[in-house]
Design an enzyme around this catalytic site. Structure first.
Site, PDB file in Angstrom:
ATOM      1  N   ASP A   1      34.545  91.973  56.424  1.00  0.00           N
ATOM      2  CA  ASP A   1      33.791  93.123  56.924  1.00  0.00           C
ATOM      3  C   ASP A   1      32.325  93.012  56.491  1.00  0.00           C
ATOM      4  O   ASP A   1      32.034  92.649  55.340  1.00  0.00           O
ATOM      5  CB  ASP A   1      34.420  94.396  56.332  1.00  0.00           C
ATOM      6  CG  ASP A   1      33.845  95.656  56.946  1.00  0.00           C
ATOM      7  OD1 ASP A   1      33.935  95.799  58.171  1.00  0.00           O
ATOM      8  OD2 ASP A   1      33.314  96.492  56.192  1.00  0.00           O
TER       9      ASP A   1
ATOM     10  N   GLU B   1      32.104  88.994  59.807  1.00  0.00           N
ATOM     11  CA  GLU B   1      31.427  89.925  60.715  1.00  0.00           C
ATOM     12  C   GLU B   1      29.936  89.843  60.408  1.00  0.00           C
ATOM     13  O   GLU B   1      29.488  90.242  59.330  1.00  0.00           O
ATOM     14  CB  GLU B   1      31.914  91.364  60.489  1.00  0.00           C
ATOM     15  CG  GLU B   1      31.344  92.299  61.539  1.00  0.00           C
ATOM     16  CD  GLU B   1      31.293  93.774  61.152  1.00  0.00           C
ATOM     17  OE1 GLU B   1      31.009  94.583  62.037  1.00  0.00           O
ATOM     18  OE2 GLU B   1      31.511  94.104  59.971  1.00  0.00           O
TER      19      GLU B   1
HETATM   20  C1  NOJ Z   1      32.321  97.261  60.051  1.00  0.00           C
HETATM   21  C2  NOJ Z   1      33.601  97.780  60.615  1.00  0.00           C
HETATM   22  O1  NOJ Z   1      33.920  97.025  61.757  1.00  0.00           O
HETATM   23  C3  NOJ Z   1      33.392  99.241  60.904  1.00  0.00           C
HETATM   24  O2  NOJ Z   1      34.448  99.789  61.656  1.00  0.00           O
HETATM   25  C4  NOJ Z   1      33.211  99.953  59.576  1.00  0.00           C
HETATM   26  O3  NOJ Z   1      32.917 101.317  59.814  1.00  0.00           O
HETATM   27  C5  NOJ Z   1      32.067  99.328  58.786  1.00  0.00           C
HETATM   28  N1  NOJ Z   1      32.104  97.901  58.789  1.00  0.00           N
HETATM   29  C6  NOJ Z   1      32.127  99.756  57.345  1.00  0.00           C
HETATM   30  O4  NOJ Z   1      33.188  99.117  56.701  1.00  0.00           O
END
Ligand code: NOJ
Length: 538
Positions: A202, A268
Protein backbone atom coordinates in the site's frame (compact mmCIF):
# COMPACT_ATOMS: atom_id res chain seq x y z
CA UNK A 1 20.96 -16.81 -21.94
CA UNK A 2 17.66 -15.18 -21.15
CA UNK A 3 15.99 -16.22 -17.93
CA UNK A 4 12.60 -17.92 -18.21
CA UNK A 5 9.84 -15.42 -17.40
CA UNK A 6 8.45 -15.48 -13.87
CA UNK A 7 4.80 -16.26 -13.20
CA UNK A 8 4.19 -12.66 -12.14
CA UNK A 9 5.39 -11.45 -15.51
CA UNK A 10 3.31 -13.67 -17.76
CA UNK A 11 0.37 -14.09 -15.37
CA UNK A 12 -2.82 -12.08 -15.00
CA UNK A 13 -3.68 -10.73 -11.53
CA UNK A 14 -7.25 -10.17 -10.33
CA UNK A 15 -7.96 -7.67 -7.57
CA UNK A 16 -10.64 -8.56 -5.02
CA UNK A 17 -12.03 -5.89 -2.73
CA UNK A 18 -13.25 -8.36 -0.09
CA UNK A 19 -16.17 -6.31 1.23
CA UNK A 20 -17.71 -6.32 -2.23
CA UNK A 21 -16.91 -9.63 -3.90
CA UNK A 22 -19.08 -12.32 -2.35
CA UNK A 23 -20.92 -12.58 0.95
CA UNK A 24 -21.21 -16.12 2.31
CA UNK A 25 -22.72 -15.35 5.73
CA UNK A 26 -25.54 -13.03 4.72
CA UNK A 27 -24.45 -9.91 6.64
CA UNK A 28 -24.30 -7.83 3.47
CA UNK A 29 -20.49 -7.56 3.48
CA UNK A 30 -18.24 -9.86 1.45
CA UNK A 31 -15.97 -12.30 3.28
CA UNK A 32 -13.20 -14.87 2.85
CA UNK A 33 -15.62 -17.81 2.62
CA UNK A 34 -17.39 -15.87 -0.13
CA UNK A 35 -14.13 -15.61 -2.09
CA UNK A 36 -13.51 -19.30 -1.52
CA UNK A 37 -16.89 -20.04 -3.08
CA UNK A 38 -15.90 -18.13 -6.22
CA UNK A 39 -12.52 -19.72 -6.87
CA UNK A 40 -13.92 -22.00 -9.56
CA UNK A 41 -15.13 -18.93 -11.40
CA UNK A 42 -11.69 -17.33 -11.18
CA UNK A 43 -10.03 -20.52 -12.40
CA UNK A 44 -12.56 -20.67 -15.24
CA UNK A 45 -11.79 -17.06 -16.11
CA UNK A 46 -8.15 -18.09 -16.30
CA UNK A 47 -6.42 -15.58 -14.03
CA UNK A 48 -3.18 -16.62 -12.35
CA UNK A 49 -3.38 -14.80 -9.03
CA UNK A 50 -5.76 -12.96 -6.78
CA UNK A 51 -4.80 -9.92 -4.74
CA UNK A 52 -7.12 -9.51 -1.76
CA UNK A 53 -7.35 -6.00 -0.27
CA UNK A 54 -7.03 -5.87 3.57
CA UNK A 55 -9.08 -8.29 5.66
CA UNK A 56 -7.14 -7.79 8.94
CA UNK A 57 -8.70 -6.75 12.26
CA UNK A 58 -9.59 -3.11 11.85
CA UNK A 59 -11.95 -0.45 13.20
CA UNK A 60 -12.71 0.12 9.47
CA UNK A 61 -12.19 3.88 9.53
CA UNK A 62 -10.70 3.39 6.04
CA UNK A 63 -12.33 0.01 5.42
CA UNK A 64 -9.38 -2.09 6.46
CA UNK A 65 -6.51 0.18 5.45
CA UNK A 66 -6.40 1.06 9.14
CA UNK A 67 -4.93 -2.16 10.48
CA UNK A 68 -5.19 -2.92 14.21
CA UNK A 69 -3.46 -6.30 13.97
CA UNK A 70 -1.34 -7.32 10.99
CA UNK A 71 -1.49 -11.01 11.78
CA UNK A 72 -5.15 -11.81 12.04
CA UNK A 73 -8.48 -11.73 10.23
CA UNK A 74 -11.30 -9.34 11.13
CA UNK A 75 -14.38 -11.27 12.27
CA UNK A 76 -16.35 -9.44 9.58
CA UNK A 77 -14.36 -11.41 6.99
CA UNK A 78 -14.04 -14.70 8.89
CA UNK A 79 -11.18 -16.35 10.75
CA UNK A 80 -7.58 -17.26 10.19
CA UNK A 81 -8.78 -20.80 9.52
CA UNK A 82 -10.97 -19.40 6.74
CA UNK A 83 -7.90 -17.73 5.30
CA UNK A 84 -5.86 -20.94 5.43
CA UNK A 85 -8.72 -22.83 3.79
CA UNK A 86 -8.97 -20.21 1.06
CA UNK A 87 -5.22 -20.24 0.47
CA UNK A 88 -5.12 -24.03 0.16
CA UNK A 89 -8.18 -24.07 -2.12
CA UNK A 90 -6.66 -21.38 -4.34
CA UNK A 91 -3.36 -23.23 -4.57
CA UNK A 92 -5.18 -26.45 -5.46
CA UNK A 93 -6.60 -24.62 -8.47
CA UNK A 94 -3.23 -23.17 -9.44
CA UNK A 95 -4.19 -19.69 -8.24
CA UNK A 96 -1.62 -17.65 -6.30
CA UNK A 97 -2.71 -15.42 -3.45
CA UNK A 98 -1.32 -11.95 -2.84
CA UNK A 99 -2.26 -10.09 0.32
CA UNK A 100 -2.13 -6.38 1.08
CA UNK A 101 0.80 -5.08 3.11
CA UNK A 102 0.07 -1.70 4.68
CA UNK A 103 3.44 -0.32 5.82
CA UNK A 104 2.87 3.43 5.94
CA UNK A 105 0.40 3.52 8.82
CA UNK A 106 -1.50 1.42 11.32
CA UNK A 107 -4.86 2.03 12.94
CA UNK A 108 -4.80 4.30 15.99
CA UNK A 109 -6.15 1.20 17.80
CA UNK A 110 -3.08 -0.87 16.96
CA UNK A 111 -1.37 -1.88 20.25
CA UNK A 112 1.86 -0.29 18.97
CA UNK A 113 0.19 3.10 18.69
CA UNK A 114 -1.75 2.71 21.92
CA UNK A 115 1.57 2.17 23.69
CA UNK A 116 3.41 4.85 21.73
CA UNK A 117 0.95 7.53 22.72
CA UNK A 118 1.05 6.72 26.46
CA UNK A 119 4.19 8.78 27.16
CA UNK A 120 7.32 10.27 25.67
CA UNK A 121 9.52 7.59 27.18
CA UNK A 122 7.76 4.28 26.57
CA UNK A 123 9.45 1.54 24.57
CA UNK A 124 7.48 2.34 21.41
CA UNK A 125 7.80 6.13 21.71
CA UNK A 126 9.56 6.40 18.34
CA UNK A 127 7.54 3.83 16.41
CA UNK A 128 5.44 6.64 14.97
CA UNK A 129 6.33 10.14 13.77
CA UNK A 130 5.95 12.46 16.77
CA UNK A 131 6.94 16.13 16.85
CA UNK A 132 6.64 19.05 19.24
CA UNK A 133 4.47 22.01 18.42
CA UNK A 134 6.14 25.27 17.41
CA UNK A 135 6.61 28.01 20.06
CA UNK A 136 3.11 29.33 19.37
CA UNK A 137 1.49 25.92 19.01
CA UNK A 138 2.25 25.73 15.27
CA UNK A 139 2.07 22.48 13.36
CA UNK A 140 5.48 20.85 12.75
CA UNK A 141 5.31 21.60 9.01
CA UNK A 142 2.87 22.32 6.17
CA UNK A 143 2.16 18.73 5.13
CA UNK A 144 -1.44 17.88 4.33
CA UNK A 145 -3.36 14.65 4.54
CA UNK A 146 -4.21 12.87 1.32
CA UNK A 147 -7.73 12.82 2.70
CA UNK A 148 -7.82 16.62 3.27
CA UNK A 149 -6.73 18.82 6.18
CA UNK A 150 -3.36 18.98 7.94
CA UNK A 151 -1.55 15.68 8.36
CA UNK A 152 -0.79 16.38 12.04
CA UNK A 153 -2.99 15.55 15.02
CA UNK A 154 -2.43 16.81 18.54
CA UNK A 155 -2.15 14.24 21.31
CA UNK A 156 -3.08 15.51 24.76
CA UNK A 157 -1.12 12.91 26.70
CA UNK A 158 2.19 13.33 24.93
CA UNK A 159 1.59 17.01 24.27
CA UNK A 160 2.92 16.41 20.79
CA UNK A 161 1.64 16.06 17.26
CA UNK A 162 1.67 12.77 15.36
CA UNK A 163 1.81 12.45 11.61
CA UNK A 164 -1.01 10.89 9.61
CA UNK A 165 -0.76 10.98 5.82
CA UNK A 166 -4.35 9.68 5.66
CA UNK A 167 -7.02 9.87 8.40
CA UNK A 168 -6.12 10.81 11.96
CA UNK A 169 -7.15 7.22 12.76
CA UNK A 170 -4.19 6.09 10.56
CA UNK A 171 -0.96 7.27 12.27
CA UNK A 172 2.19 6.95 10.14
CA UNK A 173 4.79 4.45 11.27
CA UNK A 174 8.35 5.65 11.68
CA UNK A 175 10.34 3.40 9.36
CA UNK A 176 13.56 5.14 10.35
CA UNK A 177 13.33 3.33 13.66
CA UNK A 178 15.08 -0.07 13.26
CA UNK A 179 12.70 -1.73 15.73
CA UNK A 180 9.64 -0.66 13.70
CA UNK A 181 11.24 -1.87 10.52
CA UNK A 182 12.15 -5.22 12.08
CA UNK A 183 8.59 -5.67 13.37
CA UNK A 184 7.13 -4.89 9.96
CA UNK A 185 9.53 -7.27 8.22
CA UNK A 186 8.38 -9.91 10.71
CA UNK A 187 4.80 -9.25 9.63
CA UNK A 188 5.84 -10.05 6.06
CA UNK A 189 7.59 -13.23 7.19
CA UNK A 190 4.52 -14.27 9.15
CA UNK A 191 2.36 -14.25 5.99
CA UNK A 192 5.10 -15.77 3.85
CA UNK A 193 5.43 -18.60 6.38
CA UNK A 194 1.67 -19.13 6.00
CA UNK A 195 2.20 -19.60 2.29
CA UNK A 196 1.09 -16.37 0.60
CA UNK A 197 2.62 -15.72 -2.80
CA UNK A 198 3.39 -12.08 -2.26
CA UNK A 199 2.28 -8.62 -1.24
CA UNK A 200 0.67 -5.61 -2.76
CA UNK A 201 2.41 -2.79 -0.91
CA UNK A 202 0.00 0.00 0.00
CA UNK A 203 1.22 3.53 -0.92
CA UNK A 204 4.67 2.11 -1.39
CA UNK A 205 6.24 5.50 -2.15
CA UNK A 206 5.11 7.12 1.10
CA UNK A 207 6.95 5.08 3.63
CA UNK A 208 10.15 7.12 3.75
CA UNK A 209 9.89 10.88 4.20
CA UNK A 210 12.41 13.68 4.50
CA UNK A 211 14.13 13.01 7.85
CA UNK A 212 14.10 16.75 8.59
CA UNK A 213 10.37 16.95 7.76
CA UNK A 214 10.85 20.05 5.64
CA UNK A 215 7.83 21.87 4.19
CA UNK A 216 6.48 20.93 0.78
CA UNK A 217 6.52 23.58 -1.93
CA UNK A 218 3.13 24.90 -3.04
CA UNK A 219 1.94 23.53 -6.38
CA UNK A 220 1.36 26.45 -8.75
CA UNK A 221 -0.69 24.26 -11.12
CA UNK A 222 -2.93 21.81 -9.24
CA UNK A 223 -4.17 19.10 -11.62
CA UNK A 224 -7.64 17.97 -10.62
CA UNK A 225 -7.62 15.26 -13.25
CA UNK A 226 -6.28 12.83 -10.66
CA UNK A 227 -9.16 13.44 -8.27
CA UNK A 228 -6.81 14.28 -5.45
CA UNK A 229 -8.54 17.45 -4.32
CA UNK A 230 -6.60 19.55 -1.82
CA UNK A 231 -3.67 17.10 -1.87
CA UNK A 232 -2.73 18.55 -5.23
CA UNK A 233 -2.19 22.03 -3.80
CA UNK A 234 1.35 20.98 -2.84
CA UNK A 235 4.30 19.46 -4.64
CA UNK A 236 5.01 16.36 -2.59
CA UNK A 237 8.73 16.77 -2.48
CA UNK A 238 9.34 15.93 1.16
CA UNK A 239 6.49 13.75 2.39
CA UNK A 240 7.11 10.81 0.07
CA UNK A 241 9.65 9.02 -2.10
CA UNK A 242 12.73 9.93 -0.13
CA UNK A 243 15.73 8.18 -1.80
CA UNK A 244 16.07 5.97 1.30
CA UNK A 245 13.07 4.05 -0.06
CA UNK A 246 15.35 2.24 -2.42
CA UNK A 247 17.50 0.61 0.24
CA UNK A 248 14.31 -0.33 2.09
CA UNK A 249 12.76 -2.11 -0.88
CA UNK A 250 16.03 -3.89 -1.67
CA UNK A 251 15.94 -5.31 1.86
CA UNK A 252 12.23 -6.11 1.61
CA UNK A 253 12.84 -7.97 -1.61
CA UNK A 254 15.60 -9.99 -0.03
CA UNK A 255 13.09 -11.12 2.61
CA UNK A 256 10.77 -12.32 -0.16
CA UNK A 257 13.58 -13.99 -2.03
CA UNK A 258 14.73 -15.86 1.03
CA UNK A 259 11.56 -17.95 0.52
CA UNK A 260 11.11 -20.54 -2.21
CA UNK A 261 8.51 -20.15 -4.93
CA UNK A 262 8.91 -16.76 -6.59
CA UNK A 263 7.12 -14.60 -4.01
CA UNK A 264 6.32 -11.21 -5.43
CA UNK A 265 6.14 -7.58 -4.30
CA UNK A 266 3.72 -5.31 -6.12
CA UNK A 267 4.04 -1.65 -5.21
CA UNK A 268 1.24 0.87 -5.28
CA UNK A 269 3.13 3.81 -6.79
CA UNK A 270 1.39 6.95 -7.88
CA UNK A 271 3.95 8.91 -9.84
CA UNK A 272 2.66 10.78 -12.83
CA UNK A 273 6.21 11.18 -14.13
CA UNK A 274 7.58 8.07 -15.76
CA UNK A 275 11.13 8.21 -14.41
CA UNK A 276 10.30 8.49 -10.70
CA UNK A 277 7.94 5.56 -11.11
CA UNK A 278 10.48 3.48 -13.02
CA UNK A 279 13.14 4.08 -10.34
CA UNK A 280 11.22 1.67 -8.08
CA UNK A 281 12.44 -1.26 -10.16
CA UNK A 282 15.87 -0.46 -8.69
CA UNK A 283 19.09 0.20 -10.53
CA UNK A 284 19.77 -3.52 -10.69
CA UNK A 285 16.10 -4.43 -10.78
CA UNK A 286 16.40 -5.58 -7.22
CA UNK A 287 13.65 -3.50 -5.60
CA UNK A 288 9.90 -3.86 -6.25
CA UNK A 289 9.14 -6.72 -8.63
CA UNK A 290 5.99 -5.14 -10.05
CA UNK A 291 5.73 -1.38 -9.57
CA UNK A 292 2.07 -0.76 -10.35
CA UNK A 293 1.74 1.70 -13.17
CA UNK A 294 -1.35 3.90 -13.12
CA UNK A 295 -0.70 5.83 -16.31
CA UNK A 296 -3.75 4.38 -18.05
CA UNK A 297 -5.93 5.36 -15.13
CA UNK A 298 -4.58 8.93 -15.16
CA UNK A 299 -4.84 9.44 -18.90
CA UNK A 300 -7.89 10.61 -20.76
CA UNK A 301 -9.35 7.85 -22.92
CA UNK A 302 -8.27 9.31 -26.23
CA UNK A 303 -5.95 7.70 -28.73
CA UNK A 304 -3.28 10.37 -28.23
CA UNK A 305 -3.33 10.14 -24.44
CA UNK A 306 -3.31 6.34 -24.45
CA UNK A 307 -0.45 6.24 -26.95
CA UNK A 308 1.52 8.71 -24.81
CA UNK A 309 0.90 6.59 -21.69
CA UNK A 310 1.82 3.27 -23.31
CA UNK A 311 4.84 4.52 -25.20
CA UNK A 312 5.97 6.65 -22.25
CA UNK A 313 5.94 3.65 -19.93
CA UNK A 314 7.72 1.45 -22.44
CA UNK A 315 10.46 4.04 -22.96
CA UNK A 316 10.94 4.70 -19.23
CA UNK A 317 11.37 1.02 -18.35
CA UNK A 318 14.90 0.17 -17.32
CA UNK A 319 16.51 -2.27 -19.81
CA UNK A 320 14.99 -5.73 -19.43
CA UNK A 321 12.32 -4.57 -16.98
CA UNK A 322 8.74 -5.77 -17.28
CA UNK A 323 5.86 -3.29 -17.15
CA UNK A 324 2.53 -3.60 -15.34
CA UNK A 325 -0.88 -2.23 -16.32
CA UNK A 326 -4.19 -1.45 -14.67
CA UNK A 327 -7.36 0.27 -15.87
CA UNK A 328 -8.79 0.80 -12.42
CA UNK A 329 -8.92 -0.27 -8.78
CA UNK A 330 -10.84 0.35 -5.57
CA UNK A 331 -9.69 3.99 -5.49
CA UNK A 332 -10.43 5.00 -9.09
CA UNK A 333 -13.70 5.53 -10.95
CA UNK A 334 -14.46 2.38 -12.91
CA UNK A 335 -13.08 2.24 -16.43
CA UNK A 336 -16.41 1.56 -18.16
CA UNK A 337 -18.17 4.47 -16.42
CA UNK A 338 -19.30 7.31 -18.65
CA UNK A 339 -16.90 9.71 -16.88
CA UNK A 340 -13.94 7.42 -17.76
CA UNK A 341 -13.88 5.54 -21.08
CA UNK A 342 -17.61 4.78 -21.19
CA UNK A 343 -19.40 1.45 -21.66
CA UNK A 344 -18.87 1.36 -25.43
CA UNK A 345 -15.13 1.33 -24.92
CA UNK A 346 -15.06 -1.29 -22.15
CA UNK A 347 -14.03 -4.11 -24.48
CA UNK A 348 -11.45 -1.96 -26.24
CA UNK A 349 -9.86 -1.25 -22.85
CA UNK A 350 -9.89 -4.91 -21.89
CA UNK A 351 -8.28 -5.90 -25.18
CA UNK A 352 -5.58 -3.29 -24.61
CA UNK A 353 -4.97 -4.35 -21.00
CA UNK A 354 -4.56 -7.99 -21.95
CA UNK A 355 -2.33 -7.48 -24.97
CA UNK A 356 0.18 -4.94 -23.63
CA UNK A 357 3.62 -6.12 -22.65
CA UNK A 358 3.53 -6.23 -18.86
CA UNK A 359 1.58 -7.77 -16.01
CA UNK A 360 -2.13 -6.85 -16.20
CA UNK A 361 -4.32 -6.55 -13.13
CA UNK A 362 -8.08 -6.78 -13.60
CA UNK A 363 -10.22 -5.07 -10.95
CA UNK A 364 -13.17 -7.29 -9.98
CA UNK A 365 -16.15 -6.56 -12.20
CA UNK A 366 -14.13 -5.05 -15.06
CA UNK A 367 -14.53 -8.38 -16.85
CA UNK A 368 -18.31 -7.82 -17.01
CA UNK A 369 -18.06 -4.09 -17.69
CA UNK A 370 -19.29 -2.88 -14.29
CA UNK A 371 -19.69 0.87 -13.94
CA UNK A 372 -19.68 3.21 -10.95
CA UNK A 373 -22.80 3.13 -8.80
CA UNK A 374 -23.53 6.63 -7.51
CA UNK A 375 -23.84 7.12 -3.75
CA UNK A 376 -25.05 10.49 -2.42
CA UNK A 377 -22.64 12.27 -0.09
CA UNK A 378 -25.06 11.97 2.83
CA UNK A 379 -25.27 8.19 2.32
CA UNK A 380 -21.58 7.67 1.69
CA UNK A 381 -19.59 5.06 3.54
CA UNK A 382 -16.18 6.27 2.43
CA UNK A 383 -14.97 8.98 4.86
CA UNK A 384 -13.19 10.72 1.99
CA UNK A 385 -16.54 11.64 0.42
CA UNK A 386 -17.64 13.45 3.55
CA UNK A 387 -14.32 15.27 3.85
CA UNK A 388 -14.14 16.29 0.20
CA UNK A 389 -17.40 15.64 -1.67
CA UNK A 390 -16.82 14.19 -5.11
CA UNK A 391 -13.72 12.24 -4.09
CA UNK A 392 -15.51 9.33 -2.43
CA UNK A 393 -14.70 5.80 -3.59
CA UNK A 394 -17.99 4.03 -2.84
CA UNK A 395 -19.11 4.11 -6.50
CA UNK A 396 -16.27 1.83 -7.65
CA UNK A 397 -16.75 -0.54 -4.71
CA UNK A 398 -20.32 -1.67 -5.39
CA UNK A 399 -21.05 -5.39 -4.94
CA UNK A 400 -20.00 -7.82 -7.66
CA UNK A 401 -22.82 -8.72 -10.05
CA UNK A 402 -23.03 -12.50 -10.24
CA UNK A 403 -26.57 -13.13 -11.45
CA UNK A 404 -30.04 -11.63 -11.86
CA UNK A 405 -31.31 -12.45 -8.35
CA UNK A 406 -32.34 -9.59 -6.01
CA UNK A 407 -28.89 -9.05 -4.48
CA UNK A 408 -27.17 -10.04 -7.72
CA UNK A 409 -25.91 -13.28 -6.18
CA UNK A 410 -23.50 -11.23 -4.06
CA UNK A 411 -25.43 -11.97 -0.87
CA UNK A 412 -28.61 -13.72 0.25
CA UNK A 413 -31.67 -12.07 -1.26
CA UNK A 414 -32.82 -10.73 2.13
CA UNK A 415 -29.44 -9.33 3.21
CA UNK A 416 -28.96 -5.58 3.68
CA UNK A 417 -25.91 -4.68 1.63
CA UNK A 418 -23.13 -2.35 2.74
CA UNK A 419 -23.34 -0.54 -0.61
CA UNK A 420 -26.06 -0.57 -3.27
CA UNK A 421 -26.01 -2.91 -6.24
CA UNK A 422 -25.94 -1.39 -9.72
CA UNK A 423 -29.35 -0.76 -11.27
CA UNK A 424 -28.34 -2.78 -14.36
CA UNK A 425 -27.27 -5.87 -12.38
CA UNK A 426 -30.15 -7.98 -13.65
CA UNK A 427 -28.72 -7.76 -17.17
CA UNK A 428 -25.02 -7.09 -16.52
CA UNK A 429 -23.81 -10.10 -14.57
CA UNK A 430 -21.57 -13.14 -14.76
CA UNK A 431 -24.39 -15.64 -15.33
CA UNK A 432 -25.85 -13.84 -18.32
CA UNK A 433 -22.50 -13.05 -19.90
CA UNK A 434 -20.84 -16.42 -19.48
CA UNK A 435 -23.05 -17.96 -22.19
CA UNK A 436 -22.94 -14.95 -24.50
CA UNK A 437 -20.23 -15.17 -27.20
CA UNK A 438 -20.34 -11.39 -27.72
CA UNK A 439 -20.00 -10.45 -24.02
CA UNK A 440 -17.02 -8.70 -22.45
CA UNK A 441 -16.72 -11.67 -20.08
CA UNK A 442 -16.30 -14.08 -23.00
CA UNK A 443 -13.82 -11.69 -24.58
CA UNK A 444 -11.83 -11.40 -21.34
CA UNK A 445 -11.65 -15.14 -20.92
CA UNK A 446 -10.58 -15.70 -24.51
CA UNK A 447 -7.95 -12.95 -24.31
CA UNK A 448 -6.47 -14.43 -21.13
CA UNK A 449 -6.16 -17.79 -22.83
CA UNK A 450 -4.73 -16.32 -26.03
CA UNK A 451 -2.19 -14.31 -24.02
CA UNK A 452 -1.00 -17.51 -22.40
CA UNK A 453 -0.83 -19.50 -25.63
CA UNK A 454 0.44 -17.03 -28.19
CA UNK A 455 4.21 -16.55 -27.94
CA UNK A 456 4.12 -12.91 -29.08
CA UNK A 457 1.47 -11.97 -26.51
CA UNK A 458 3.00 -14.12 -23.79
CA UNK A 459 6.52 -12.75 -23.76
CA UNK A 460 7.03 -10.84 -27.02
CA UNK A 461 8.65 -7.43 -27.25
CA UNK A 462 6.68 -4.21 -27.62
CA UNK A 463 7.10 -2.33 -30.92
CA UNK A 464 5.66 1.04 -31.78
CA UNK A 465 3.40 1.22 -34.79
CA UNK A 466 2.18 4.21 -36.71
CA UNK A 467 1.34 6.98 -37.06
CA UNK A 468 -2.25 5.80 -37.30
CA UNK A 469 -5.38 7.78 -38.20
CA UNK A 470 -6.98 10.11 -35.72
CA UNK A 471 -8.70 8.29 -32.87
CA UNK A 472 -6.82 5.02 -33.37
CA UNK A 473 -3.85 3.47 -31.65
CA UNK A 474 -1.83 0.42 -32.67
CA UNK A 475 1.26 -1.42 -31.53
CA UNK A 476 3.01 -4.69 -32.21
CA UNK A 477 4.06 -7.62 -30.04
CA UNK A 478 6.90 -9.56 -31.57
CA UNK A 479 8.83 -12.69 -30.70
CA UNK A 480 10.86 -15.22 -32.70
CA UNK A 481 7.79 -17.42 -32.96
CA UNK A 482 5.05 -14.90 -33.61
CA UNK A 483 4.07 -11.37 -34.59
CA UNK A 484 0.81 -9.60 -33.92
CA UNK A 485 -0.51 -6.08 -34.36
CA UNK A 486 -3.08 -4.76 -31.92
CA UNK A 487 -5.30 -2.15 -33.54
CA UNK A 488 -7.74 -0.09 -31.46
CA UNK A 489 -10.45 2.33 -32.45
CA UNK A 490 -11.13 4.66 -29.53
CA UNK A 491 -13.92 6.48 -31.35
CA UNK A 492 -17.58 5.82 -32.05
CA UNK A 493 -16.98 6.04 -35.82
CA UNK A 494 -15.49 3.58 -38.30
CA UNK A 495 -11.75 3.87 -38.98
CA UNK A 496 -9.37 2.32 -41.49
CA UNK A 497 -5.82 1.70 -40.26
CA UNK A 498 -3.43 1.31 -43.19
CA UNK A 499 -0.39 -0.92 -42.96
CA UNK A 500 -1.66 -2.98 -40.01
CA UNK A 501 -2.03 -6.05 -42.28
CA UNK A 502 -1.53 -8.32 -44.04
CA UNK A 503 -2.48 -11.19 -41.83
CA UNK A 504 -5.57 -12.62 -40.21
CA UNK A 505 -7.53 -11.53 -37.20
CA UNK A 506 -7.21 -13.65 -34.08
CA UNK A 507 -9.83 -12.02 -31.87
CA UNK A 508 -11.87 -8.86 -32.11
CA UNK A 509 -13.89 -7.04 -29.47
CA UNK A 510 -17.15 -7.73 -31.31
CA UNK A 511 -16.60 -11.49 -31.20
CA UNK A 512 -17.35 -12.08 -34.88
CA UNK A 513 -14.07 -11.72 -36.76
CA UNK A 514 -11.98 -14.71 -35.77
CA UNK A 515 -9.68 -15.86 -38.56
CA UNK A 516 -10.74 -13.17 -41.00
CA UNK A 517 -8.13 -12.38 -43.66
CA UNK A 518 -6.77 -8.83 -43.53
CA UNK A 519 -5.17 -7.05 -46.47
CA UNK A 520 -2.96 -4.03 -45.99
CA UNK A 521 -5.48 -1.96 -44.03
CA UNK A 522 -7.55 -3.03 -41.04
CA UNK A 523 -11.12 -1.80 -41.20
CA UNK A 524 -12.49 -1.13 -37.73
CA UNK A 525 -16.11 -0.58 -36.81
CA UNK A 526 -16.98 2.00 -34.13
CA UNK A 527 -15.51 1.07 -30.71
CA UNK A 528 -13.73 -1.94 -32.14
CA UNK A 529 -10.30 -3.39 -31.51
CA UNK A 530 -8.71 -6.45 -33.12
CA UNK A 531 -5.57 -8.50 -32.88
CA UNK A 532 -4.02 -9.25 -36.27
CA UNK A 533 -1.56 -12.11 -36.57
CA UNK A 534 1.14 -11.97 -39.21
CA UNK A 535 2.98 -14.79 -40.90
CA UNK A 536 6.42 -15.30 -39.41
CA UNK A 537 9.29 -15.51 -41.92
CA UNK A 538 10.81 -19.00 -41.88
C1 NOJ B 1 -4.22 3.24 -0.85
C2 NOJ B 1 -5.41 2.34 -0.80
O1 NOJ B 1 -5.59 1.76 -2.07
C3 NOJ B 1 -6.58 3.17 -0.35
O2 NOJ B 1 -7.80 2.49 -0.48
C4 NOJ B 1 -6.32 3.59 1.08
O3 NOJ B 1 -7.35 4.46 1.51
C5 NOJ B 1 -4.98 4.32 1.19
N1 NOJ B 1 -3.93 3.67 0.48
C6 NOJ B 1 -4.54 4.40 2.63
O4 NOJ B 1 -4.12 3.15 3.07
Amino acid sequence: MQRAPRWWQTGVIYEIYPRSFSDANGDGVGDLAGIDGRLDYLAWLGVDAIWIAPFYPSPMADFGYDVADYTGVDSLFGTLDDFDTLLAAAHERGLRVIVDYVPNHTSDRHPWFIESRTSRDNEKRDWYVWRDAGPNGELPNNWISMFAGPSWEWDETRQQFYLHTFLKEQPDLNWRNPATRAAMFDVARWWLDRGVDGFRIDVAQMVMKDPELRDNPINPKPDQAHRLGSWDTQIHLNDLSHPDMHELYRSFRSVLESYPGDRVSIGELHHPDFDTWAAFYGERQDEIHVPFNFHLTYSAWTADAVRAAVEGVQSALPPGAWASWVLGNHDQPRFASPHRAGPDQAKVGMLLLLTLRGTPTIYYGEEIGMVDVPVATEDSRDPVERREPGRGRDPERSPMQWDASPNAGFAASDATLWLPIAADASSVNVASQSEDPASILTLTRRLIRLRREHPALHTGDFERFGPTPDGTFAFRRVSDEGRVTIVLNLTGEPRSVPGAGPGRTLIGTHGDRDGEPVEAAVELRPNEAVIVEHAVAT
